[in-house]
Motif scaffolding. Sequence first.
Motif, PDB file in Angstrom:
ATOM      1  N   ALA A  33      67.020  37.132  35.579  1.00  0.00           N
ATOM      2  CA  ALA A  33      65.973  38.180  35.507  1.00  0.00           C
ATOM      3  C   ALA A  33      67.474  38.993  36.767  1.00  0.00           C
ATOM      4  N   TRP A  34      67.938  38.018  38.526  1.00  0.00           N
ATOM      5  CA  TRP A  34      68.724  38.971  39.088  1.00  0.00           C
ATOM      6  C   TRP A  34      69.991  39.058  38.812  1.00  0.00           C
ATOM      7  N   PHE A  35      70.812  38.335  37.639  1.00  0.00           N
ATOM      8  CA  PHE A  35      71.872  38.523  37.674  1.00  0.00           C
ATOM      9  C   PHE A  35      72.127  38.579  36.363  1.00  0.00           C
ATOM     10  N   VAL A  80      75.768  36.280  48.807  1.00  0.00           N
ATOM     11  CA  VAL A  80      75.132  35.956  47.213  1.00  0.00           C
ATOM     12  C   VAL A  80      73.615  34.906  47.579  1.00  0.00           C
ATOM     13  N   MET A  81      73.277  34.445  46.624  1.00  0.00           N
ATOM     14  CA  MET A  81      72.373  33.631  46.748  1.00  0.00           C
ATOM     15  C   MET A  81      71.297  33.341  45.173  1.00  0.00           C
ATOM     16  N   GLY A  82      70.938  31.914  46.266  1.00  0.00           N
ATOM     17  CA  GLY A  82      70.286  32.048  44.429  1.00  0.00           C
ATOM     18  C   GLY A  82      69.926  29.929  44.529  1.00  0.00           C
ATOM     19  N   VAL A  83      68.357  29.917  44.029  1.00  0.00           N
ATOM     20  CA  VAL A  83      68.019  28.427  43.318  1.00  0.00           C
ATOM     21  C   VAL A  83      67.828  28.226  42.327  1.00  0.00           C
ATOM     22  N   LEU A  84      67.634  27.183  41.808  1.00  0.00           N
ATOM     23  CA  LEU A  84      67.271  27.453  40.095  1.00  0.00           C
ATOM     24  C   LEU A  84      65.611  27.200  40.105  1.00  0.00           C
ATOM     25  N   GLN A  88      62.941  26.378  42.550  1.00  0.00           N
ATOM     26  CA  GLN A  88      62.408  27.272  43.717  1.00  0.00           C
ATOM     27  C   GLN A  88      61.201  27.216  44.264  1.00  0.00           C
ATOM     28  N   ARG A  89      61.184  27.478  45.773  1.00  0.00           N
ATOM     29  CA  ARG A  89      59.896  27.258  46.841  1.00  0.00           C
ATOM     30  C   ARG A  89      59.004  26.231  46.902  1.00  0.00           C
ATOM     31  N   ARG A  90      60.349  25.460  47.196  1.00  0.00           N
ATOM     32  CA  ARG A  90      60.575  23.741  47.422  1.00  0.00           C
ATOM     33  C   ARG A  90      61.031  23.819  48.979  1.00  0.00           C
ATOM     34  N   GLY A  91      61.717  25.448  49.200  1.00  0.00           N
ATOM     35  CA  GLY A  91      62.334  25.045  50.657  1.00  0.00           C
ATOM     36  C   GLY A  91      63.644  25.549  50.478  1.00  0.00           C
ATOM     37  N   ILE A  92      64.498  25.092  49.324  1.00  0.00           N
ATOM     38  CA  ILE A  92      65.622  25.065  49.570  1.00  0.00           C
ATOM     39  C   ILE A  92      66.201  26.235  49.884  1.00  0.00           C
ATOM     40  N   GLY A  93      66.071  26.867  50.030  1.00  0.00           N
ATOM     41  CA  GLY A  93      66.144  28.771  49.920  1.00  0.00           C
ATOM     42  C   GLY A  93      66.572  28.849  51.384  1.00  0.00           C
ATOM     43  N   ARG A  94      65.098  28.660  52.581  1.00  0.00           N
ATOM     44  CA  ARG A  94      64.695  28.908  53.430  1.00  0.00           C
ATOM     45  C   ARG A  94      65.830  27.745  54.394  1.00  0.00           C
ATOM     46  N   GLN A  95      66.187  26.191  54.072  1.00  0.00           N
ATOM     47  CA  GLN A  95      67.069  25.512  54.158  1.00  0.00           C
ATOM     48  C   GLN A  95      68.661  25.695  54.660  1.00  0.00           C
ATOM     49  N   LYS A 128      60.346  39.471  44.400  1.00  0.00           N
ATOM     50  CA  LYS A 128      59.399  38.132  45.158  1.00  0.00           C
ATOM     51  C   LYS A 128      61.562  37.484  46.156  1.00  0.00           C
ATOM     52  N   THR A 129      62.130  38.732  46.306  1.00  0.00           N
ATOM     53  CA  THR A 129      63.473  38.128  46.619  1.00  0.00           C
ATOM     54  C   THR A 129      63.060  38.795  48.308  1.00  0.00           C
ATOM     55  N   ARG A 130      62.393  39.913  48.195  1.00  0.00           N
ATOM     56  CA  ARG A 130      61.960  40.573  49.749  1.00  0.00           C
ATOM     57  C   ARG A 130      61.168  40.394  50.307  1.00  0.00           C
ATOM     58  N   ALA A 134      62.256  38.511  54.287  1.00  0.00           N
ATOM     59  CA  ALA A 134      61.039  39.061  55.317  1.00  0.00           C
ATOM     60  C   ALA A 134      59.870  37.898  55.658  1.00  0.00           C
ATOM     61  N   SER A 135      59.831  37.172  54.560  1.00  0.00           N
ATOM     62  CA  SER A 135      59.305  35.347  55.603  1.00  0.00           C
ATOM     63  C   SER A 135      60.543  34.951  56.266  1.00  0.00           C
ATOM     64  N   LEU A 136      61.507  35.020  56.089  1.00  0.00           N
ATOM     65  CA  LEU A 136      62.621  34.652  56.846  1.00  0.00           C
ATOM     66  C   LEU A 136      62.792  34.997  58.277  1.00  0.00           C
TER      67      LEU A 136
HETATM   68  C1  LIG Z   1      64.678  34.079  47.059  1.00  0.00           C
HETATM   69  C2  LIG Z   1      65.329  32.644  46.662  1.00  0.00           C
HETATM   70  C3  LIG Z   1      66.820  32.389  47.007  1.00  0.00           C
HETATM   71  C4  LIG Z   1      64.220  31.745  47.534  1.00  0.00           C
HETATM   72  O1  LIG Z   1      64.640  30.423  47.516  1.00  0.00           O
HETATM   73  P1  LIG Z   1      63.514  28.831  47.268  1.00  0.00           P
HETATM   74  O2  LIG Z   1      64.493  28.417  47.802  1.00  0.00           O
HETATM   75  O3  LIG Z   1      62.647  29.540  45.695  1.00  0.00           O
HETATM   76  O4  LIG Z   1      62.777  29.546  48.971  1.00  0.00           O
HETATM   77  P2  LIG Z   1      61.557  28.963  49.973  1.00  0.00           P
HETATM   78  O5  LIG Z   1      61.115  28.173  49.044  1.00  0.00           O
HETATM   79  O6  LIG Z   1      62.040  28.366  50.683  1.00  0.00           O
HETATM   80  O7  LIG Z   1      60.544  29.877  50.056  1.00  0.00           O
HETATM   81  C5  LIG Z   1      60.509  29.656  51.825  1.00  0.00           C
HETATM   82  C6  LIG Z   1      59.189  31.162  52.049  1.00  0.00           C
HETATM   83  O8  LIG Z   1      59.347  32.672  51.796  1.00  0.00           O
HETATM   84  C7  LIG Z   1      58.343  32.735  50.983  1.00  0.00           C
HETATM   85  N1  LIG Z   1      59.276  33.392  49.219  1.00  0.00           N
HETATM   86  C8  LIG Z   1      59.993  32.661  48.083  1.00  0.00           C
HETATM   87  N2  LIG Z   1      59.662  33.101  46.970  1.00  0.00           N
HETATM   88  C9  LIG Z   1      58.643  33.378  46.696  1.00  0.00           C
HETATM   89  C10 LIG Z   1      57.799  34.500  46.592  1.00  0.00           C
HETATM   90  N3  LIG Z   1      58.268  33.895  44.734  1.00  0.00           N
HETATM   91  N4  LIG Z   1      57.167  35.076  46.152  1.00  0.00           N
HETATM   92  C11 LIG Z   1      56.549  35.327  47.452  1.00  0.00           C
HETATM   93  N5  LIG Z   1      56.918  34.903  48.636  1.00  0.00           N
HETATM   94  C12 LIG Z   1      58.073  33.707  48.134  1.00  0.00           C
HETATM   95  C13 LIG Z   1      57.348  33.014  50.771  1.00  0.00           C
HETATM   96  O9  LIG Z   1      57.142  32.819  52.481  1.00  0.00           O
HETATM   97  C14 LIG Z   1      58.460  30.927  51.181  1.00  0.00           C
HETATM   98  O10 LIG Z   1      57.524  30.138  51.705  1.00  0.00           O
HETATM   99  P3  LIG Z   1      56.291  28.780  51.298  1.00  0.00           P
HETATM  100  O11 LIG Z   1      56.640  28.830  49.886  1.00  0.00           O
HETATM  101  O12 LIG Z   1      56.055  27.765  52.243  1.00  0.00           O
HETATM  102  O13 LIG Z   1      55.247  29.944  51.329  1.00  0.00           O
HETATM  103  C15 LIG Z   1      64.964  32.113  45.054  1.00  0.00           C
HETATM  104  O14 LIG Z   1      63.822  32.439  44.029  1.00  0.00           O
HETATM  105  C16 LIG Z   1      66.100  32.679  44.574  1.00  0.00           C
HETATM  106  O15 LIG Z   1      67.097  32.318  44.066  1.00  0.00           O
HETATM  107  N6  LIG Z   1      65.534  34.023  43.669  1.00  0.00           N
HETATM  108  C17 LIG Z   1      66.757  34.048  42.430  1.00  0.00           C
HETATM  109  C18 LIG Z   1      67.622  34.810  43.336  1.00  0.00           C
HETATM  110  C19 LIG Z   1      67.739  35.938  44.438  1.00  0.00           C
HETATM  111  O16 LIG Z   1      66.409  36.886  44.671  1.00  0.00           O
HETATM  112  N7  LIG Z   1      69.072  36.198  45.807  1.00  0.00           N
HETATM  113  C20 LIG Z   1      68.697  36.553  46.668  1.00  0.00           C
HETATM  114  C21 LIG Z   1      69.264  38.418  46.014  1.00  0.00           C
HETATM  115  S1  LIG Z   1      71.163  38.196  46.489  1.00  0.00           S
END
Ligand SMILES: CC(C)(COP(=O)(O)OP(=O)(O)OC[C@H]1O[C@@H](n2cnc3c(N)ncnc32)[C@H](O)[C@@H]1OP(=O)(O)O)[C@@H](O)C(=O)NCCC(=O)NCCS
Length: 166
Positions: A33-35, A80-84, A88-95, A128-130, A134-136
């Motif tokens: 959906a993103w790539f 570029v970044m992504g989490v499987l 997702q939503r387990r804090g991996i992207g934040r870390q 969701k990406t935005r 924004a949350s970070l």
């Molecule tokens: C964007 C992405 C990297 C985030 O990684 P993640 O590990 O899921 O994110 P986290 O669990 O660390 O989320 C941190 C915070 O971001 C926000 N957030 C993350 N995903 C969200 C969603 N789907 N909807 C709303 N807020 C979201 C939340 O505030 C979340 O904290 P919380 O879970 O305590 O509420 C991942 O969802 C992803 O790979 N998405 C597809 C690819 C992409 O968008 N890449 C970036 C563009 S290059």
Amino acid sequence: MRTAELAALEIRAVASPGERAAICRVVLRALPAWFGNAEANRAYARQVRGLPCFAAFVGGAVVGFLALRLQGEDAAEIHVMGVLPEQQRRGIGRQLVAQCEQFCLARGIFLLTVKTLADTHPSPSYAKTRAFYASLGFVPQRITDEWGSGQPCLHMAKALEGEGIV
Ligand SMILES: CC(C)(COP(=O)(O)OP(=O)(O)OC[C@H]1O[C@@H](n2cnc3c(N)ncnc32)[C@H](O)[C@@H]1OP(=O)(O)O)[C@@H](O)C(=O)NCCC(=O)NCCS
């Protein structure tokens, strides 16, 4: 279960160009959906070979990654970044972003930027990406047409605060 999984999470820099490209391919392939553009994904895999990369592993298997592009001496961009999906939503992207921020601060880089699809595009995936950025603490700066018509490009930025900065 979730606690055990997170305990097994490892985030580390990836030094080998070949491993960077392989990780990029695995993660982008899982996020159509993103790539969804195979040619663009091949370009990403080529580009990340020469970029600082951080990857997340659970039980030794890759679950996410981030590639950083340095911009001069003072700024860097999340290229570029992504989490499987299942991780997702387990804090991996934040870390991953936290690790990349530490990397930047250690080099005296205090501005981190990212480009993503703007909300003038209806994509629910990129909403969701935005929300993630924004949350970070990333703040929207401007929207450009550098990605062509129908692909509004939102520039976001975050000022990094290192030790000793008040
Ligand atoms: C964007 C992405 C990297 C985030 O990684 P993640 O590990 O899921 O994110 P986290 O669990 O660390 O989320 C941190 C915070 O971001 C926000 N957030 C993350 N995903 C969200 C969603 N789907 N909807 C709303 N807020 C979201 C939340 O505030 C979340 O904290 P919380 O879970 O305590 O509420 C991942 O969802 C992803 O790979 N998405 C597809 C690819 C992409 O968008 N890449 C970036 C563009 S290059």
